[in-house]
Design a protein around this motif. Structure first.
Motif, PDB file in Angstrom:
ATOM      1  N   LYS A 168       0.773  -1.057   0.397  1.00  0.00           N
ATOM      2  CA  LYS A 168      -0.127   0.492  -0.407  1.00  0.00           C
ATOM      3  C   LYS A 168       0.880   1.240   0.373  1.00  0.00           C
ATOM      4  CE  LYS A 168      -2.265  -1.423   4.064  1.00  0.00           C
ATOM      5  NZ  LYS A 168      -3.233  -1.619   4.838  1.00  0.00           N
ATOM      6  N   TYR A 169       0.105   1.831  -0.549  1.00  0.00           N
ATOM      7  CA  TYR A 169       1.192   3.325  -0.724  1.00  0.00           C
ATOM      8  C   TYR A 169       0.335   3.963  -0.547  1.00  0.00           C
ATOM      9  CZ  TYR A 169       4.523   1.105  -3.436  1.00  0.00           C
ATOM     10  OH  TYR A 169       5.630   0.365  -4.239  1.00  0.00           O
ATOM     11  N   ASN A 170       0.269   6.333  -0.725  1.00  0.00           N
ATOM     12  CA  ASN A 170       0.183   6.635   0.100  1.00  0.00           C
ATOM     13  C   ASN A 170      -0.095   8.028  -0.870  1.00  0.00           C
ATOM     14  OD1 ASN A 170      -1.115   6.550   2.423  1.00  0.00           O
ATOM     15  ND2 ASN A 170       0.717   6.052   3.442  1.00  0.00           N
ATOM     16  N   ALA A 171      -0.472   7.211  -2.185  1.00  0.00           N
ATOM     17  CA  ALA A 171      -0.610   7.778  -3.297  1.00  0.00           C
ATOM     18  C   ALA A 171      -1.692   8.661  -4.077  1.00  0.00           C
ATOM     19  CB  ALA A 171       0.674   7.341  -5.040  1.00  0.00           C
ATOM     20  N   TYR A 219       6.155   7.718  -4.335  1.00  0.00           N
ATOM     21  CA  TYR A 219       6.160   6.611  -4.658  1.00  0.00           C
ATOM     22  C   TYR A 219       6.409   5.526  -5.613  1.00  0.00           C
ATOM     23  CZ  TYR A 219       4.008   7.808  -0.079  1.00  0.00           C
ATOM     24  OH  TYR A 219       3.858   8.266   0.992  1.00  0.00           O
ATOM     25  N   VAL A 220       5.851   6.470  -7.032  1.00  0.00           N
ATOM     26  CA  VAL A 220       6.124   5.832  -8.184  1.00  0.00           C
ATOM     27  C   VAL A 220       7.539   5.086  -8.610  1.00  0.00           C
ATOM     28  CG1 VAL A 220       5.647   5.848 -10.466  1.00  0.00           C
ATOM     29  CG2 VAL A 220       4.886   7.696 -10.161  1.00  0.00           C
ATOM     30  N   ARG A 221       8.598   5.987  -7.914  1.00  0.00           N
ATOM     31  CA  ARG A 221      10.041   5.531  -7.819  1.00  0.00           C
ATOM     32  C   ARG A 221       9.665   4.305  -7.615  1.00  0.00           C
ATOM     33  NH1 ARG A 221      10.955  11.069  -8.273  1.00  0.00           N
ATOM     34  NH2 ARG A 221      11.592  11.022  -6.413  1.00  0.00           N
ATOM     35  N   GLN A 222       9.039   4.025  -5.481  1.00  0.00           N
ATOM     36  CA  GLN A 222       9.433   3.061  -5.010  1.00  0.00           C
ATOM     37  C   GLN A 222       8.678   1.858  -5.294  1.00  0.00           C
ATOM     38  OE1 GLN A 222       7.508   4.718  -1.540  1.00  0.00           O
ATOM     39  NE2 GLN A 222       9.674   5.954  -0.852  1.00  0.00           N
ATOM     40  N   PHE A 223       8.169   2.144  -6.772  1.00  0.00           N
ATOM     41  CA  PHE A 223       7.585   1.175  -7.242  1.00  0.00           C
ATOM     42  C   PHE A 223       8.380   0.575  -7.932  1.00  0.00           C
ATOM     43  CE2 PHE A 223       4.549  -0.185 -10.307  1.00  0.00           C
ATOM     44  CZ  PHE A 223       4.154  -1.501  -9.573  1.00  0.00           C
ATOM     45  N   THR A 244      -3.547   3.126 -13.237  1.00  0.00           N
ATOM     46  CA  THR A 244      -3.158   3.511 -14.473  1.00  0.00           C
ATOM     47  C   THR A 244      -1.492   4.301 -15.410  1.00  0.00           C
ATOM     48  OG1 THR A 244      -4.724   2.504 -15.467  1.00  0.00           O
ATOM     49  CG2 THR A 244      -3.301   3.288 -17.143  1.00  0.00           C
ATOM     50  N   LEU A 245      -1.689   5.509 -14.061  1.00  0.00           N
ATOM     51  CA  LEU A 245      -0.182   6.398 -14.742  1.00  0.00           C
ATOM     52  C   LEU A 245       0.523   5.548 -14.078  1.00  0.00           C
ATOM     53  CD1 LEU A 245       0.960   8.666 -15.158  1.00  0.00           C
ATOM     54  CD2 LEU A 245      -0.692  10.279 -13.669  1.00  0.00           C
ATOM     55  N   PHE A 246      -0.349   4.844 -12.408  1.00  0.00           N
ATOM     56  CA  PHE A 246       1.347   4.913 -11.591  1.00  0.00           C
ATOM     57  C   PHE A 246       1.533   3.872 -11.947  1.00  0.00           C
ATOM     58  CE2 PHE A 246       2.386   2.867  -7.757  1.00  0.00           C
ATOM     59  CZ  PHE A 246       3.068   3.628  -6.897  1.00  0.00           C
ATOM     60  N   GLY A 247       0.913   2.043 -12.363  1.00  0.00           N
ATOM     61  CA  GLY A 247       1.824   1.438 -12.864  1.00  0.00           C
ATOM     62  C   GLY A 247       2.194   1.022 -13.347  1.00  0.00           C
TER      63      GLY A 247
END
Length: 379
Positions: free
Chosen positions: A58-61, A72-76, A96-99
């Motif tokens: 889980k993130y807080n994005a 968070y995107v870089r962490q993912f 979709t954007l994040f992933g």
């Protein structure tokens, strides 16, 4: 072992359409061949305290305009590399954007972008972003031909980049439909066996178009004194719809029973089922109606016509034609032999076409073939 990260905005309820199909996959993918992970951009009340037999990240994005979001995107991306994720599968715009960006930064995973709705709420900015993300998307996976057509039309995706897998159901669960379950649910709603119940399972949102069913109920009520209509679901339009029911003097005829996690027991209490949506890709409620053996009247939009064969396993009406909706409901209310026949046909068709076993097998073959084609050394 094929490692798959399923990325979604959040999970507020596991009963919503996309979420229900996602948990079907998470539960039933063959663990000897697949290692699924669930990635949520945001926490939710439902997720808190839950434990699963698969990893949950889980993130807080919340806002893509903030620096923290891109952190968070870089962490993912780093997590994908560390966990050696093979496939990232995304659902809904935010995920979709994040992933997609995260998978691109990680470089390793293939990116599957799902289309489980017809995108009617995408604004112009959303569409521009989705078009930009095409270049980093490996394949598109849809649950209806309608969703494919819509994505081609508005996102300009090439037709040969799509794959299609219809939704599946755990049909064994429908064996609980018995006279005792039917009686208990009706009693809980304050209804008797002498009542004829038309039901709808849908969120109380504008897109579900429940106002049209209220209008038609007002027309039918004088001719069918034991007619009751039951709406199962919750949503932001509840107050507006309740006010419409009151204005039509239907307080004792049109019931809002709220959200019910035991949907199958609700279906046991129905005599006829309806789906009045203005937009659908491939409705879980519709194939659940079919599996329950209910005669159906559904709007002829999206993938509804891919699930229901008009005059054979249900009746399809023009969503803007309340007269036609009334005509078809009146037909089922008066011609009980015809209603019983199409309900039986629908049950047989659902058991032939929409088993969760077939759905899971199709996904497993899909993921294996995807890696075989794009990463031949992995399988």
């Amino acid at each position: 072992m094929i490692k798959i990260a399923f990325v979604i905005d959040t999970i507020d309820t596991p009963g919503a359409g996309t979420e229900k199909q996602l948990f079907l996959l998470l539960k039933h993918l063959d663990r000897s061949k697949f290692a699924p992970h669930l990635v949520c951009l945001r926490d939710s009340e439902w997720l808190q305290g839950k434990t699963f037999d698969f990893p949950l990240v889980k993130y807080n994005a919340y806002s893509m305009t903030g620096l923290q979001y891109w952190k968070y995107v870089r962490q993912f991306a780093a997590w994908c590399r560390r966990e050696e994720i093979d496939i990232v599968q995304v659902a809904f715009f935010d995920a979709t954007l994040f992933g997609t960006v995260g998978a691109r930064l990680a470089r390793r995973p293939l990116l599957v972008s799902t289309r489980r709705n017809i995108g009617n709420w995408h604004n112009s900015i959303n569409l521009r972003v989705l078009r930009l993300l095409r270049r980093w998307t490996t394949r598109y996976l849809a649950n209806s031909q309608a969703a494919i057509r819509r994505t081609i039309e508005v996102e300009y995706v090439e037709p040969d980049r799509f794959d299609l897998i219809y939704n599946g159901l755990d049909l064994a669960a429908f064996s609980c439909i018995t006279p005792a379950v039917r009686e208990a649910k009706r009693r809980a709603w304050g209804l008797s066996e002498q009542d004829t119940v038309v039901g709808i399972v849908a969120n109380l949102r504008d897109v579900k178009n429940i106002s049209s069913l209220i209008d038609v109920t007002a027309r039918l009520a004088p001719d069918f004194p034991r007619l009751k209509v039951v709406s199962v679901g919750e949503g932001p339009y509840r107050d507006r719809l309740v006010a419409q029911v009151k204005a039509c003097n239907l307080e004792n005829r049109f019931l809002f029973v709220g959200r019910d996690t035991d949907v199958i027991s609700c279906l046991a209490a129905f005599d006829i089922a309806t789906l009045t949506s203005r937009f659908e890709s491939f409705s879980n409620s519709l194939i659940e109606y079919m599996a329950a053996g209910l005669p159906i009247v559904a709007s002829n939009i999206g993938g509804n016509g891919e699930a229901v064969a008009h005059e054979e396993t249900g009746l399809l009406y023009d969503v803007d034609n309340n007269d036609e909706l009334e005509q078809y409901l009146r037909r089922l209310l008066t011609d009980t032999d015809f209603a019983r026949q199409i309900g039986d046909n629908a049950r047989r068709d659902a058991h032939a076409r929409f088993t969760f076993e077939a759905c899971i097998k199709a996904h497993e073959d899909y993921y294996t073939d995807l890696l075989r084609h794009f990463r031949p050394g992995r399988v």
